[in-house]
Design a protein around this motif. Structure first.
Motif, short mmCIF file in Angstrom:
data_model
loop_
_atom_site.label_atom_id
_atom_site.label_comp_id
_atom_site.label_asym_id
_atom_site.label_seq_id
_atom_site.Cartn_x
_atom_site.Cartn_y
_atom_site.Cartn_z
N TYR A 38 -7.23 -3.60 -0.89
CA TYR A 38 -5.92 -4.23 -0.67
C TYR A 38 -5.58 -5.17 -1.83
CZ TYR A 38 -5.42 -2.71 4.22
OH TYR A 38 -5.25 -1.98 5.37
N TYR A 40 2.47 -1.89 0.09
CA TYR A 40 1.15 -1.35 -0.24
C TYR A 40 0.27 -1.34 1.01
CZ TYR A 40 -0.85 -6.13 -0.51
OH TYR A 40 -1.27 -7.41 -0.23
N CYS A 46 -5.91 6.38 -5.68
CA CYS A 46 -4.74 5.51 -5.61
C CYS A 46 -3.49 6.27 -6.06
CB CYS A 46 -4.95 4.29 -6.50
SG CYS A 46 -3.53 3.18 -6.61
N ASP A 50 -4.27 4.56 3.32
CA ASP A 50 -4.19 5.83 4.05
C ASP A 50 -2.79 6.27 4.45
OD1 ASP A 50 -7.01 5.97 3.96
OD2 ASP A 50 -7.15 4.69 5.74
N THR A 51 -1.77 5.67 3.90
CA THR A 51 -0.39 6.08 4.15
C THR A 51 0.35 6.06 2.82
OG1 THR A 51 -0.48 5.06 6.36
CG2 THR A 51 1.69 5.59 5.51
N ASP A 52 1.39 6.86 2.72
CA ASP A 52 2.12 6.97 1.46
C ASP A 52 3.11 5.82 1.29
OD1 ASP A 52 0.79 9.29 0.70
OD2 ASP A 52 2.17 10.56 1.82
N TYR A 53 2.58 4.68 0.89
CA TYR A 53 3.43 3.54 0.56
C TYR A 53 3.80 3.63 -0.92
CZ TYR A 53 1.30 1.69 4.86
OH TYR A 53 0.86 1.52 6.14
N LYS A 61 -6.54 5.73 -0.72
CA LYS A 61 -7.15 6.65 0.24
C LYS A 61 -8.59 6.92 -0.19
CE LYS A 61 -2.73 8.87 1.32
NZ LYS A 61 -1.94 10.14 1.36
N ASP A 75 0.31 -3.00 6.03
CA ASP A 75 -0.64 -2.82 7.12
C ASP A 75 -0.84 -4.09 7.95
OD1 ASP A 75 -1.01 -0.21 6.36
OD2 ASP A 75 -2.90 -0.56 5.31
N SER A 130 -0.66 2.99 -2.63
CA SER A 130 -1.57 3.26 -1.51
C SER A 130 -2.96 3.64 -2.00
CB SER A 130 -1.01 4.38 -0.63
OG SER A 130 -0.87 5.58 -1.37
#
Length: 489
Positions: free
Chosen positions: A301, A253, A281, A256-259, A264, A235, A262
Protein backbone atom coordinates in the motif's frame (compact mmCIF):
# COMPACT_ATOMS: atom_id res chain seq x y z
CA UNK A 1 14.71 42.77 6.07
CA UNK A 2 13.28 45.85 7.78
CA UNK A 3 10.69 45.44 10.54
CA UNK A 4 8.16 47.42 8.50
CA UNK A 5 8.50 44.89 5.66
CA UNK A 6 8.02 41.90 7.96
CA UNK A 7 4.87 43.49 9.41
CA UNK A 8 3.50 44.45 6.00
CA UNK A 9 -0.14 43.43 5.51
CA UNK A 10 -0.65 42.45 9.15
CA UNK A 11 -3.41 44.08 11.20
CA UNK A 12 -1.84 45.18 14.49
CA UNK A 13 -2.03 47.80 17.21
CA UNK A 14 1.26 49.55 17.85
CA UNK A 15 3.73 51.87 16.20
CA UNK A 16 7.12 51.27 14.64
CA UNK A 17 9.48 53.48 16.61
CA UNK A 18 12.67 51.97 15.22
CA UNK A 19 12.59 50.23 11.82
CA UNK A 20 15.28 47.73 12.74
CA UNK A 21 16.67 44.89 10.64
CA UNK A 22 14.98 41.55 11.32
CA UNK A 23 16.96 38.35 10.83
CA UNK A 24 14.55 35.78 12.24
CA UNK A 25 11.24 35.12 13.99
CA UNK A 26 11.06 32.89 17.10
CA UNK A 27 8.47 31.80 19.68
CA UNK A 28 10.89 30.03 22.05
CA UNK A 29 12.41 32.54 24.48
CA UNK A 30 15.59 30.46 24.67
CA UNK A 31 16.21 31.24 20.99
CA UNK A 32 15.55 34.96 21.40
CA UNK A 33 18.33 37.40 20.59
CA UNK A 34 18.92 40.81 19.05
CA UNK A 35 17.48 41.13 15.55
CA UNK A 36 14.56 38.72 16.00
CA UNK A 37 10.82 39.11 16.49
CA UNK A 38 9.54 37.17 19.49
CA UNK A 39 5.97 35.96 18.94
CA UNK A 40 4.01 35.13 22.09
CA UNK A 41 1.87 32.06 21.36
CA UNK A 42 -0.97 30.88 23.60
CA UNK A 43 -0.72 27.09 23.74
CA UNK A 44 -2.61 24.26 25.41
CA UNK A 45 0.10 23.72 28.02
CA UNK A 46 2.16 26.93 28.03
CA UNK A 47 1.62 30.61 27.31
CA UNK A 48 4.40 32.44 25.49
CA UNK A 49 3.36 35.74 27.05
CA UNK A 50 4.80 34.49 30.35
CA UNK A 51 8.22 34.25 28.70
CA UNK A 52 8.27 37.71 27.11
CA UNK A 53 10.58 39.10 29.79
CA UNK A 54 12.94 36.15 29.38
CA UNK A 55 13.02 36.77 25.61
CA UNK A 56 13.78 40.44 26.28
CA UNK A 57 16.59 39.49 28.64
CA UNK A 58 18.05 37.32 25.87
CA UNK A 59 18.17 40.30 23.51
CA UNK A 60 14.79 40.47 21.75
CA UNK A 61 13.37 43.97 21.41
CA UNK A 62 10.43 43.35 19.05
CA UNK A 63 7.32 41.45 20.20
CA UNK A 64 4.08 40.28 18.61
CA UNK A 65 1.44 39.54 21.25
CA UNK A 66 -2.28 38.94 21.64
CA UNK A 67 -2.36 39.85 25.36
CA UNK A 68 -0.92 42.81 27.22
CA UNK A 69 2.65 42.33 28.45
CA UNK A 70 4.82 44.53 30.64
CA UNK A 71 8.27 45.16 29.16
CA UNK A 72 10.91 47.95 29.30
CA UNK A 73 10.28 51.09 27.22
CA UNK A 74 12.70 50.16 24.43
CA UNK A 75 10.66 47.07 23.55
CA UNK A 76 8.49 47.48 20.45
CA UNK A 77 5.18 45.65 21.02
CA UNK A 78 2.62 44.89 18.32
CA UNK A 79 -0.72 43.47 19.45
CA UNK A 80 -2.75 41.25 17.12
CA UNK A 81 -6.00 39.35 17.51
CA UNK A 82 -4.41 35.91 17.15
CA UNK A 83 -0.62 35.63 17.25
CA UNK A 84 -0.60 32.01 16.02
CA UNK A 85 -2.69 32.99 13.00
CA UNK A 86 -0.29 35.78 11.97
CA UNK A 87 2.78 33.59 12.46
CA UNK A 88 2.50 32.31 8.89
CA UNK A 89 2.03 35.85 7.51
CA UNK A 90 5.17 37.03 9.30
CA UNK A 91 7.05 34.05 7.90
CA UNK A 92 5.73 34.67 4.39
CA UNK A 93 7.08 38.20 4.50
CA UNK A 94 10.49 37.27 5.93
CA UNK A 95 11.07 34.08 3.92
CA UNK A 96 9.28 35.24 0.75
CA UNK A 97 6.49 32.64 0.55
CA UNK A 98 8.65 29.54 0.01
CA UNK A 99 5.57 27.27 0.03
CA UNK A 100 4.63 28.76 -3.35
CA UNK A 101 7.98 27.81 -4.91
CA UNK A 102 8.40 24.22 -3.68
CA UNK A 103 6.13 21.30 -4.59
CA UNK A 104 4.65 19.96 -1.34
CA UNK A 105 3.42 16.36 -1.10
CA UNK A 106 1.29 16.03 2.03
CA UNK A 107 0.89 12.57 3.61
CA UNK A 108 -1.86 11.99 6.18
CA UNK A 109 -3.35 8.94 7.87
CA UNK A 110 -3.00 7.00 11.10
CA UNK A 111 -0.23 4.64 10.04
CA UNK A 112 2.36 4.69 7.27
CA UNK A 113 3.02 8.43 7.02
CA UNK A 114 6.73 8.17 7.79
CA UNK A 115 7.33 5.23 5.47
CA UNK A 116 5.40 6.81 2.60
CA UNK A 117 7.24 10.11 3.07
CA UNK A 118 10.60 8.34 2.80
CA UNK A 119 9.45 6.32 -0.20
CA UNK A 120 8.29 9.50 -1.96
CA UNK A 121 11.59 11.24 -1.20
CA UNK A 122 13.74 8.36 -2.44
CA UNK A 123 11.65 7.76 -5.57
CA UNK A 124 11.62 11.42 -6.57
CA UNK A 125 15.35 11.84 -5.90
CA UNK A 126 16.03 8.82 -8.11
CA UNK A 127 13.77 10.37 -10.76
CA UNK A 128 15.82 13.56 -10.91
CA UNK A 129 13.54 15.67 -8.70
CA UNK A 130 15.58 16.78 -5.64
CA UNK A 131 13.27 16.23 -2.68
CA UNK A 132 13.42 16.85 1.06
CA UNK A 133 11.39 15.30 3.85
CA UNK A 134 9.74 16.65 7.02
CA UNK A 135 8.09 14.47 9.64
CA UNK A 136 8.51 12.24 12.65
CA UNK A 137 12.27 11.90 12.16
CA UNK A 138 12.75 15.64 11.62
CA UNK A 139 13.72 17.39 8.39
CA UNK A 140 16.25 15.92 5.98
CA UNK A 141 17.62 17.22 2.69
CA UNK A 142 20.93 17.33 0.85
CA UNK A 143 22.63 15.34 3.60
CA UNK A 144 21.48 17.76 6.30
CA UNK A 145 19.24 16.94 9.26
CA UNK A 146 17.19 19.40 11.31
CA UNK A 147 15.36 18.19 14.45
CA UNK A 148 11.70 19.20 14.76
CA UNK A 149 9.46 19.27 17.84
CA UNK A 150 6.33 17.98 16.11
CA UNK A 151 5.51 15.58 13.28
CA UNK A 152 4.13 18.62 11.45
CA UNK A 153 6.09 21.68 12.61
CA UNK A 154 4.57 25.12 13.21
CA UNK A 155 3.96 27.13 10.05
CA UNK A 156 6.96 29.34 10.76
CA UNK A 157 9.29 26.35 11.09
CA UNK A 158 7.94 24.93 7.84
CA UNK A 159 8.67 28.20 6.06
CA UNK A 160 12.23 28.29 7.40
CA UNK A 161 12.83 24.69 6.31
CA UNK A 162 11.18 25.20 2.91
CA UNK A 163 13.43 28.21 2.26
CA UNK A 164 16.53 26.29 3.35
CA UNK A 165 15.54 23.41 1.06
CA UNK A 166 14.98 25.73 -1.88
CA UNK A 167 18.36 27.35 -1.30
CA UNK A 168 19.91 23.86 -1.50
CA UNK A 169 18.20 23.13 -4.81
CA UNK A 170 15.20 21.09 -3.63
CA UNK A 171 12.22 21.10 -5.97
CA UNK A 172 9.82 19.14 -3.76
CA UNK A 173 9.23 18.08 -0.16
CA UNK A 174 7.39 15.10 1.34
CA UNK A 175 5.58 16.40 4.43
CA UNK A 176 3.88 14.27 7.08
CA UNK A 177 0.62 16.06 7.89
CA UNK A 178 -0.85 15.20 11.29
CA UNK A 179 -4.47 15.88 12.24
CA UNK A 180 -3.25 18.21 14.99
CA UNK A 181 -1.02 19.97 12.48
CA UNK A 182 -4.11 20.79 10.41
CA UNK A 183 -6.28 21.61 13.42
CA UNK A 184 -3.71 24.07 14.79
CA UNK A 185 -3.19 25.82 11.47
CA UNK A 186 0.38 24.67 10.86
CA UNK A 187 -0.25 23.96 7.17
CA UNK A 188 -2.53 26.94 6.51
CA UNK A 189 -1.72 28.60 3.21
CA UNK A 190 -0.11 25.51 1.63
CA UNK A 191 -1.55 24.29 -1.66
CA UNK A 192 -0.37 20.70 -1.90
CA UNK A 193 0.81 19.49 -5.29
CA UNK A 194 -0.34 16.05 -4.10
CA UNK A 195 -2.05 14.78 -0.96
CA UNK A 196 -1.88 11.14 0.14
CA UNK A 197 -4.33 9.30 2.42
CA UNK A 198 -2.92 6.08 3.87
CA UNK A 199 -5.50 4.70 6.32
CA UNK A 200 -7.54 5.66 9.37
CA UNK A 201 -8.05 4.04 12.77
CA UNK A 202 -8.81 5.48 16.25
CA UNK A 203 -5.84 7.43 17.58
CA UNK A 204 -5.05 10.75 19.27
CA UNK A 205 -8.40 10.80 21.08
CA UNK A 206 -8.08 12.68 24.35
CA UNK A 207 -8.45 16.01 26.20
CA UNK A 208 -5.48 17.71 24.50
CA UNK A 209 -5.99 16.18 21.05
CA UNK A 210 -9.40 15.23 19.57
CA UNK A 211 -12.64 14.76 21.50
CA UNK A 212 -14.01 12.04 19.20
CA UNK A 213 -12.98 9.78 16.33
CA UNK A 214 -15.29 11.80 14.08
CA UNK A 215 -13.38 14.97 14.88
CA UNK A 216 -10.08 13.18 14.29
CA UNK A 217 -11.32 12.00 10.87
CA UNK A 218 -12.59 15.47 10.00
CA UNK A 219 -9.23 17.13 10.54
CA UNK A 220 -7.54 14.41 8.50
CA UNK A 221 -9.90 15.17 5.62
CA UNK A 222 -9.43 18.95 5.64
CA UNK A 223 -6.04 18.69 3.92
CA UNK A 224 -7.74 17.45 0.75
CA UNK A 225 -9.55 20.77 0.34
CA UNK A 226 -6.16 22.19 -0.63
CA UNK A 227 -4.66 19.64 -3.03
CA UNK A 228 -4.08 19.60 -6.78
CA UNK A 229 -4.23 15.78 -6.76
CA UNK A 230 -5.52 13.44 -4.03
CA UNK A 231 -4.04 9.93 -3.86
CA UNK A 232 -6.31 7.75 -1.73
CA UNK A 233 -6.39 4.22 -0.35
CA UNK A 234 -9.68 2.94 -1.76
CA UNK A 235 -9.50 -0.22 0.37
CA UNK A 236 -9.73 1.74 3.62
CA UNK A 237 -13.17 2.21 5.17
CA UNK A 238 -12.53 5.94 5.62
CA UNK A 239 -11.99 6.50 1.87
CA UNK A 240 -15.43 8.09 1.45
CA UNK A 241 -14.85 10.40 4.45
CA UNK A 242 -11.57 11.62 3.02
CA UNK A 243 -12.97 12.05 -0.47
CA UNK A 244 -15.92 14.08 0.77
CA UNK A 245 -13.89 17.28 1.05
CA UNK A 246 -11.90 16.75 -2.15
CA UNK A 247 -12.02 19.55 -4.68
CA UNK A 248 -9.47 18.04 -7.04
CA UNK A 249 -8.55 15.02 -9.13
CA UNK A 250 -8.66 11.77 -7.12
CA UNK A 251 -6.27 8.89 -7.80
CA UNK A 252 -7.31 5.57 -6.21
CA UNK A 253 -4.97 2.80 -5.09
CA UNK A 254 -5.38 -0.60 -3.47
CA UNK A 255 -4.90 -4.34 -3.75
CA UNK A 256 -6.40 -6.97 -6.08
CA UNK A 257 -8.75 -4.59 -7.90
CA UNK A 258 -8.24 -2.45 -10.98
CA UNK A 259 -7.74 0.94 -9.40
CA UNK A 260 -5.66 3.76 -10.91
CA UNK A 261 -2.73 2.10 -9.14
CA UNK A 262 -3.12 -1.49 -7.99
CA UNK A 263 -1.07 -4.40 -6.66
CA UNK A 264 -1.77 -8.08 -7.24
CA UNK A 265 0.00 -11.28 -6.24
CA UNK A 266 1.77 -9.70 -3.27
CA UNK A 267 4.31 -12.23 -1.99
CA UNK A 268 7.01 -12.25 0.70
CA UNK A 269 10.64 -12.43 -0.41
CA UNK A 270 13.29 -13.78 1.96
CA UNK A 271 16.85 -14.63 1.05
CA UNK A 272 20.36 -13.80 2.27
CA UNK A 273 20.08 -10.30 0.83
CA UNK A 274 16.41 -9.38 1.16
CA UNK A 275 13.49 -9.51 3.53
CA UNK A 276 10.82 -7.82 1.48
CA UNK A 277 7.96 -8.16 -0.97
CA UNK A 278 7.26 -8.54 -4.66
CA UNK A 279 4.05 -7.93 -6.58
CA UNK A 280 2.54 -7.19 -9.97
CA UNK A 281 1.63 -3.54 -10.27
CA UNK A 282 -0.57 -1.69 -12.73
CA UNK A 283 -0.07 2.07 -12.59
CA UNK A 284 -2.05 4.33 -14.90
CA UNK A 285 -2.31 1.55 -17.46
CA UNK A 286 1.36 0.56 -17.26
CA UNK A 287 2.32 -2.93 -16.04
CA UNK A 288 5.26 -3.13 -13.63
CA UNK A 289 6.98 -5.81 -11.58
CA UNK A 290 7.85 -4.46 -8.14
CA UNK A 291 10.44 -5.93 -5.79
CA UNK A 292 11.39 -3.97 -2.68
CA UNK A 293 13.36 -4.83 0.49
CA UNK A 294 10.54 -3.73 2.81
CA UNK A 295 8.52 -6.53 4.45
CA UNK A 296 4.75 -6.83 4.77
CA UNK A 297 1.63 -6.41 2.66
CA UNK A 298 1.07 -3.00 4.28
CA UNK A 299 4.20 -1.82 2.49
CA UNK A 300 2.58 -2.68 -0.85
CA UNK A 301 0.00 0.00 0.00
CA UNK A 302 2.77 2.44 0.95
CA UNK A 303 4.58 1.82 -2.34
CA UNK A 304 1.41 2.37 -4.37
CA UNK A 305 0.82 5.68 -2.61
CA UNK A 306 4.39 6.80 -3.33
CA UNK A 307 4.06 5.86 -7.01
CA UNK A 308 0.93 8.00 -7.16
CA UNK A 309 2.85 10.99 -5.85
CA UNK A 310 5.64 10.36 -8.35
CA UNK A 311 3.17 10.41 -11.23
CA UNK A 312 1.53 13.58 -9.88
CA UNK A 313 4.89 15.36 -10.00
CA UNK A 314 5.65 14.15 -13.51
CA UNK A 315 8.21 11.45 -12.69
CA UNK A 316 8.68 8.44 -14.95
CA UNK A 317 6.79 5.55 -13.30
CA UNK A 318 9.15 2.88 -14.68
CA UNK A 319 12.20 4.67 -13.23
CA UNK A 320 10.34 5.15 -9.96
CA UNK A 321 9.65 1.41 -9.79
CA UNK A 322 13.33 0.64 -10.40
CA UNK A 323 14.33 2.91 -7.52
CA UNK A 324 12.32 0.73 -5.12
CA UNK A 325 14.75 -2.18 -5.49
CA UNK A 326 17.27 -0.54 -3.17
CA UNK A 327 14.88 1.32 -0.86
CA UNK A 328 15.53 1.45 2.88
CA UNK A 329 13.42 3.16 5.54
CA UNK A 330 15.30 3.83 8.76
CA UNK A 331 13.61 2.23 11.77
CA UNK A 332 10.43 1.18 9.97
CA UNK A 333 10.46 -2.62 9.49
CA UNK A 334 14.11 -2.08 8.52
CA UNK A 335 16.08 -5.22 7.63
CA UNK A 336 19.69 -5.01 8.84
CA UNK A 337 22.36 -6.30 6.47
CA UNK A 338 24.39 -8.90 8.37
CA UNK A 339 26.50 -11.90 7.42
CA UNK A 340 24.40 -14.55 9.19
CA UNK A 341 21.79 -17.22 8.51
CA UNK A 342 19.19 -15.34 10.56
CA UNK A 343 17.62 -11.92 10.05
CA UNK A 344 17.43 -8.76 12.16
CA UNK A 345 14.63 -6.19 11.86
CA UNK A 346 14.57 -2.74 13.52
CA UNK A 347 11.11 -1.25 14.00
CA UNK A 348 9.52 1.64 15.88
CA UNK A 349 6.68 -0.52 17.32
CA UNK A 350 6.24 0.87 20.83
CA UNK A 351 2.71 -0.14 21.83
CA UNK A 352 0.67 -3.32 21.78
CA UNK A 353 -1.10 -2.68 18.49
CA UNK A 354 2.00 -1.78 16.51
CA UNK A 355 3.99 -4.66 18.03
CA UNK A 356 1.24 -7.14 17.13
CA UNK A 357 1.16 -5.74 13.59
CA UNK A 358 4.90 -6.09 12.92
CA UNK A 359 5.05 -9.60 14.44
CA UNK A 360 2.10 -10.68 12.28
CA UNK A 361 3.97 -9.28 9.29
CA UNK A 362 7.06 -11.31 10.16
CA UNK A 363 5.01 -14.51 10.40
CA UNK A 364 4.92 -14.57 6.59
CA UNK A 365 8.72 -14.98 6.61
CA UNK A 366 8.95 -17.28 9.60
CA UNK A 367 11.01 -20.47 9.24
CA UNK A 368 12.51 -20.43 12.73
CA UNK A 369 11.88 -18.51 15.94
CA UNK A 370 10.90 -14.89 16.40
CA UNK A 371 13.02 -13.29 19.11
CA UNK A 372 11.66 -9.93 20.24
CA UNK A 373 13.89 -7.41 22.04
CA UNK A 374 11.79 -4.67 23.61
CA UNK A 375 11.06 -2.53 26.66
CA UNK A 376 8.82 0.41 27.50
CA UNK A 377 9.40 4.05 28.40
CA UNK A 378 9.74 5.13 32.00
CA UNK A 379 7.46 7.39 33.96
CA UNK A 380 4.41 7.17 31.66
CA UNK A 381 2.33 4.99 29.32
CA UNK A 382 2.21 2.22 31.92
CA UNK A 383 -0.57 0.42 30.04
CA UNK A 384 1.83 -0.21 27.15
CA UNK A 385 3.90 -2.51 29.36
CA UNK A 386 0.93 -4.84 29.74
CA UNK A 387 -0.03 -4.60 26.06
CA UNK A 388 3.46 -5.32 24.77
CA UNK A 389 4.19 -8.01 27.34
CA UNK A 390 1.03 -9.93 26.48
CA UNK A 391 1.59 -9.58 22.73
CA UNK A 392 5.24 -10.67 22.82
CA UNK A 393 4.55 -13.44 25.31
CA UNK A 394 1.79 -14.94 23.17
CA UNK A 395 3.34 -14.45 19.73
CA UNK A 396 7.13 -14.84 20.09
CA UNK A 397 9.23 -17.87 20.98
CA UNK A 398 11.51 -15.66 23.07
CA UNK A 399 11.13 -12.18 24.57
CA UNK A 400 14.31 -10.33 25.56
CA UNK A 401 13.02 -7.62 27.91
CA UNK A 402 15.20 -4.54 28.26
CA UNK A 403 15.29 -0.73 28.47
CA UNK A 404 13.60 1.77 26.16
CA UNK A 405 14.04 5.36 27.37
CA UNK A 406 13.66 4.60 31.11
CA UNK A 407 14.22 8.26 32.01
CA UNK A 408 13.90 8.69 35.80
CA UNK A 409 12.45 5.23 36.44
CA UNK A 410 14.67 2.29 37.37
CA UNK A 411 15.04 0.07 34.27
CA UNK A 412 15.02 -3.07 36.44
CA UNK A 413 11.53 -2.21 37.71
CA UNK A 414 10.17 -1.71 34.20
CA UNK A 415 11.70 -4.98 33.01
CA UNK A 416 10.31 -6.86 36.01
CA UNK A 417 6.81 -5.46 35.40
CA UNK A 418 6.81 -6.41 31.70
CA UNK A 419 8.12 -9.88 32.55
CA UNK A 420 5.01 -10.60 34.62
CA UNK A 421 2.81 -10.01 31.58
CA UNK A 422 5.03 -12.13 29.33
CA UNK A 423 4.71 -14.96 31.87
CA UNK A 424 0.95 -14.41 32.06
CA UNK A 425 0.78 -14.99 28.31
CA UNK A 426 2.78 -18.18 28.65
CA UNK A 427 5.90 -16.81 26.97
CA UNK A 428 9.56 -17.52 27.50
CA UNK A 429 11.74 -14.52 28.35
CA UNK A 430 15.22 -13.30 29.21
CA UNK A 431 15.61 -10.13 31.30
CA UNK A 432 18.53 -7.75 30.66
CA UNK A 433 18.05 -4.03 31.53
CA UNK A 434 21.14 -3.00 29.53
CA UNK A 435 19.83 -2.71 25.96
CA UNK A 436 23.25 -3.23 24.36
CA UNK A 437 23.74 -6.47 26.29
CA UNK A 438 20.17 -7.51 25.51
CA UNK A 439 20.79 -7.10 21.77
CA UNK A 440 24.05 -9.04 22.04
CA UNK A 441 22.24 -11.83 23.88
CA UNK A 442 19.60 -12.08 21.17
CA UNK A 443 22.29 -12.21 18.48
CA UNK A 444 24.22 -14.87 20.40
CA UNK A 445 21.26 -17.27 20.74
CA UNK A 446 19.74 -16.78 17.25
CA UNK A 447 19.78 -19.86 15.03
CA UNK A 448 19.30 -20.52 11.33
CA UNK A 449 15.97 -19.17 10.07
CA UNK A 450 15.30 -17.04 13.17
CA UNK A 451 14.16 -13.42 12.98
CA UNK A 452 15.29 -10.98 15.68
CA UNK A 453 12.91 -8.04 16.07
CA UNK A 454 14.32 -4.97 17.84
CA UNK A 455 11.16 -3.07 18.74
CA UNK A 456 10.56 0.39 20.14
CA UNK A 457 13.58 2.49 19.19
CA UNK A 458 13.22 2.54 15.42
CA UNK A 459 15.00 5.61 14.04
CA UNK A 460 16.01 6.89 17.50
CA UNK A 461 19.73 7.12 18.18
CA UNK A 462 19.58 7.77 21.92
CA UNK A 463 18.43 6.40 25.26
CA UNK A 464 16.63 8.83 27.57
CA UNK A 465 18.17 8.28 31.02
CA UNK A 466 17.52 10.61 33.98
CA UNK A 467 16.34 13.37 31.67
CA UNK A 468 19.41 13.13 29.40
CA UNK A 469 19.48 11.77 25.85
CA UNK A 470 22.51 9.48 25.84
CA UNK A 471 23.81 8.44 22.38
CA UNK A 472 22.73 4.90 21.52
CA UNK A 473 22.58 3.17 18.16
CA UNK A 474 21.10 -0.28 17.67
CA UNK A 475 22.85 -0.54 14.31
CA UNK A 476 26.20 0.13 15.94
CA UNK A 477 25.49 -2.52 18.59
CA UNK A 478 24.66 -5.08 15.91
CA UNK A 479 27.64 -4.28 13.69
CA UNK A 480 30.06 -4.21 16.61
CA UNK A 481 28.90 -7.60 17.92
CA UNK A 482 28.80 -9.27 14.50
CA UNK A 483 32.25 -7.87 13.70
CA UNK A 484 33.59 -9.24 16.95
CA UNK A 485 32.08 -12.68 16.28
CA UNK A 486 33.61 -12.73 12.78
CA UNK A 487 37.03 -11.75 14.15
CA UNK A 488 36.88 -14.41 16.86
CA UNK A 489 35.92 -17.03 14.30
Amino acid sequence: MKLSEVLNGIDYCGRIENDVEIEDIVYDSRKARSGVIFVCLSGLKTDGHKFAQSAYDNGAKVFVVEKDVSLPEDAQIFKVQNSRAVLRNLGDNLFKCPEKEIKVIGITGTKGKTTVAHLVQKILNASGIPTGIIGTVGAEFDGMKIPTANTTPESLELQKIFRAMLDKGCKAVALEVSSLGVKHGRVDGIQFAAGIFTNLSPDHIGPLEHETFEEYAYWKSVMFEHCDTAIMNYDDEAYSIMKENCKCKVVSYGLDTDYDISAKNVAPVRNRRTLGISFDCTAFGEDLKITAPVPGTFNAYNILAALGAAEALGADISKAAEALQNIKISGRAEPVSIDADFDVIIDYAHNGLSLKSIIETLYAYKTGKIICVFGSVGGRTYERRKEMGLVAGSMCELSVITSDNPDFEEPENIVKEIAEYVKEAGGKYYAEPDRKKAIEYALSVAEKGDIILLAGKGHETYQLVNGVKEPFSELECINEFMGRIKTDA
